[in-house]
Design a protein around this motif. Structure first.
Motif, short mmCIF file in Angstrom:
data_model
loop_
_atom_site.label_atom_id
_atom_site.label_comp_id
_atom_site.label_asym_id
_atom_site.label_seq_id
_atom_site.Cartn_x
_atom_site.Cartn_y
_atom_site.Cartn_z
N HIS A 24 7.14 -10.79 2.79
CA HIS A 24 7.28 -11.10 1.37
C HIS A 24 6.61 -10.02 0.53
N ASP A 25 7.32 -9.53 -0.47
CA ASP A 25 6.79 -8.49 -1.35
C ASP A 25 5.56 -9.02 -2.08
N VAL A 26 4.44 -8.30 -1.96
CA VAL A 26 3.20 -8.76 -2.57
C VAL A 26 3.30 -8.83 -4.09
N VAL A 27 4.10 -7.97 -4.69
CA VAL A 27 4.25 -8.00 -6.15
C VAL A 27 4.94 -9.29 -6.58
N GLU A 28 5.96 -9.70 -5.86
CA GLU A 28 6.63 -10.97 -6.18
C GLU A 28 5.70 -12.15 -5.98
N LEU A 29 4.89 -12.11 -4.93
CA LEU A 29 3.92 -13.18 -4.71
C LEU A 29 2.90 -13.21 -5.85
N ALA A 30 2.41 -12.04 -6.25
CA ALA A 30 1.43 -11.97 -7.33
C ALA A 30 2.01 -12.47 -8.65
N LEU A 146 -6.65 -12.21 -6.79
CA LEU A 146 -6.93 -12.79 -5.47
C LEU A 146 -5.76 -12.58 -4.51
N ILE A 147 -4.55 -12.77 -4.99
CA ILE A 147 -3.37 -12.58 -4.13
C ILE A 147 -3.23 -11.12 -3.71
N LEU A 148 -3.42 -10.21 -4.64
CA LEU A 148 -3.29 -8.79 -4.31
C LEU A 148 -4.40 -8.32 -3.37
N SER A 149 -5.50 -9.07 -3.31
CA SER A 149 -6.64 -8.69 -2.47
C SER A 149 -6.57 -9.23 -1.05
N VAL A 150 -5.62 -10.11 -0.77
CA VAL A 150 -5.62 -10.86 0.49
C VAL A 150 -5.63 -9.95 1.73
N ASP A 151 -4.81 -8.94 1.76
CA ASP A 151 -4.76 -8.10 2.96
C ASP A 151 -4.24 -6.72 2.62
N HIS A 152 -4.70 -5.74 3.39
CA HIS A 152 -4.22 -4.38 3.23
C HIS A 152 -4.16 -3.71 4.59
N GLU A 153 -3.61 -4.46 5.54
CA GLU A 153 -3.48 -4.02 6.92
C GLU A 153 -4.86 -3.83 7.55
N LEU A 154 -5.04 -2.81 8.38
CA LEU A 154 -6.25 -2.71 9.20
C LEU A 154 -7.28 -1.76 8.58
N ASP A 155 -7.84 -2.15 7.43
CA ASP A 155 -9.02 -1.42 6.97
C ASP A 155 -10.15 -1.70 7.95
N HIS A 156 -11.28 -1.02 7.79
CA HIS A 156 -12.33 -1.10 8.81
C HIS A 156 -12.83 -2.53 9.02
N ALA A 157 -13.06 -3.27 7.93
CA ALA A 157 -13.59 -4.62 8.08
C ALA A 157 -12.56 -5.54 8.74
N THR A 158 -11.30 -5.45 8.33
CA THR A 158 -10.25 -6.28 8.91
C THR A 158 -10.06 -5.95 10.39
N VAL A 297 -13.00 -12.93 -2.04
CA VAL A 297 -12.47 -14.30 -1.91
C VAL A 297 -11.05 -14.24 -1.37
N GLY A 298 -10.24 -13.34 -1.93
CA GLY A 298 -8.89 -13.17 -1.42
C GLY A 298 -8.87 -12.58 -0.02
#
Length: 336
Positions: A24-30, A146-158, A297-298
């Motif tokens: 799902h396109d994150v922009v549409e979700l946001a 919050l929605i745009l912050s939920v995930d960004h693939e495999l950054d170091h913390a994730t 939070v996201g």
């Protein structure tokens, strides 16, 4: 059979010109979804955010008073093991239960970010808006962030959360597994906190371009303006900037921000990154020294998704290292 690795994931896709959560396109979700709906999508459990709250640890209010000088991530690292002990259902690692406990984790972290002593069953963006005494019109901006912050693939913390997930840490400890690396030198002190300081300097300066020019002249680069994993542009930043422009039209600090960003983009030929916009919103909400934690939070929603996914992929085999050191050689001991 071929085993999947900890980098195999069906959660987030980053092509050259977009960002997608489970297709799902994150922009549409946001633009159209609630935070709770996106969490249900990420966790594959639509009803995870229920009407009940987790039991709070004994004397949690007193503990939070002791922790008041700490940041929200530091409070969470200290408090989450105690919350888990009061809620045995947290040890149920089935997909549905993992998601429901994940909702408890996210609600608790939202409370810690805004300085509350207990979580709420309100929609997350409404709870944060009211707790920060922000204008009701800002609720939709917070929902979007919050929605745009939920995930960004495999950054170091994730990535750290995913690697630690196969043994089966419960959601509270999965969250700690991300919060620890996020406090690392290269993330917290090398990036997040300098970004927040720069935003504060821009908003309080008589000439908002001076913090930009000073950094560029002294360091040759500007924090928050540079290449990233998106070869075109980060759709999160583009979408959030559009919303900011509408929400803060006529705001003096936002006018300063626009002026500073214009000069920075001319100097380095990159647009402002998502982290700078998050920091500005955190500032406007009065989250002093906690500006970036708002996006956390996201992000906890994404971490719970990755932890559940990696645990349920059954990485039972012990990982092995690819040795790059000195090869063994014969050792000759001196004889008497």
């Amino acid at each position: 059979a071929k085993r999947s690795s900890s980098s195999d994931s069906a959660i987030t896709l980053i092509p050259d010109d977009g960002l997608f959560y489970r297709g799902h396109d994150v922009v549409e979700l946001a633009d159209h979804a609630t935070v709770e709906e996106v969490a249900g999508l990420m966790w594959q459990v639509p009803s995870a955010f229920g009407p009940s709250l987790p039991r709070a640890p004994k004397d949690s209010v007193k503990l939070l008073k002791i922790y008041e000088h700490m940041s929200a991530p530091e409070k969470a690292i200290a408090l989450f093991p105690l919350v888990q002990r009061e809620n045995p259902k947290a040890f149920d690692l089935s997909i549905d239960s993992y998601a429901r406990t994940g909702a408890d984790v996210v609600r608790w972290f939202a409370a810690l970010v805004v300085g509350a002593t207990q979580p709420s069953t309100q929609p997350l963006h409404e709870f944060i808006t009211q707790a920060c005494a922000a204008p009701p019109a800002h609720a939709d901006l917070i929902r979007r962030l919050l929605i745009l912050s939920v995930d960004h693939e495999l950054d170091h913390a994730t990535h750290s959360v995913g690697v630690a997930a196969p043994p089966g840490p419960p959601p509270y400890y999965a969250a700690i597994g991300g919060l620890g690396p996020a406090r690392g030198h290269k993330i917290a002190y090398g990036r997040n906190e300098p970004a927040s300081r720069m935003i504060e300097e821009i908003c309080t300066a008589t000439d908002p371009t001076q913090p930009i020019l000073q950094r560029y002249s002294q360091e040759g680069h500007i924090i928050g303006f540079g290449p990233n994993v998106h070869s075109v542009s980060d759709p999160r930043a583009t979408n959030l900037m559009k919303a900011l422009t509408a929400a803060f039209e006529g705001d003096p600090e936002f006018a300063k921000l626009q002026k500073a960003f214009s000069v920075a983009s001319e100097l380095v030929a990159y647009p402002p990154e998502f982290i700078l916009l998050v920091s500005f919103i955190g500032r406007k909400l009065g989250l002093h020294r906690q500006e970036i934690a708002l996006a956390g939070v996201g992000r906890l929603i994404g971490w719970i998704a990755h932890a559940s996914e990696q645990y349920n992929q059954h990485h039972d085999a012990r990982p092995r290292a690819r040795y790059t050191g000195t090869l063994p050689r014969a050792t000759h001991l001196a004889s008497d």
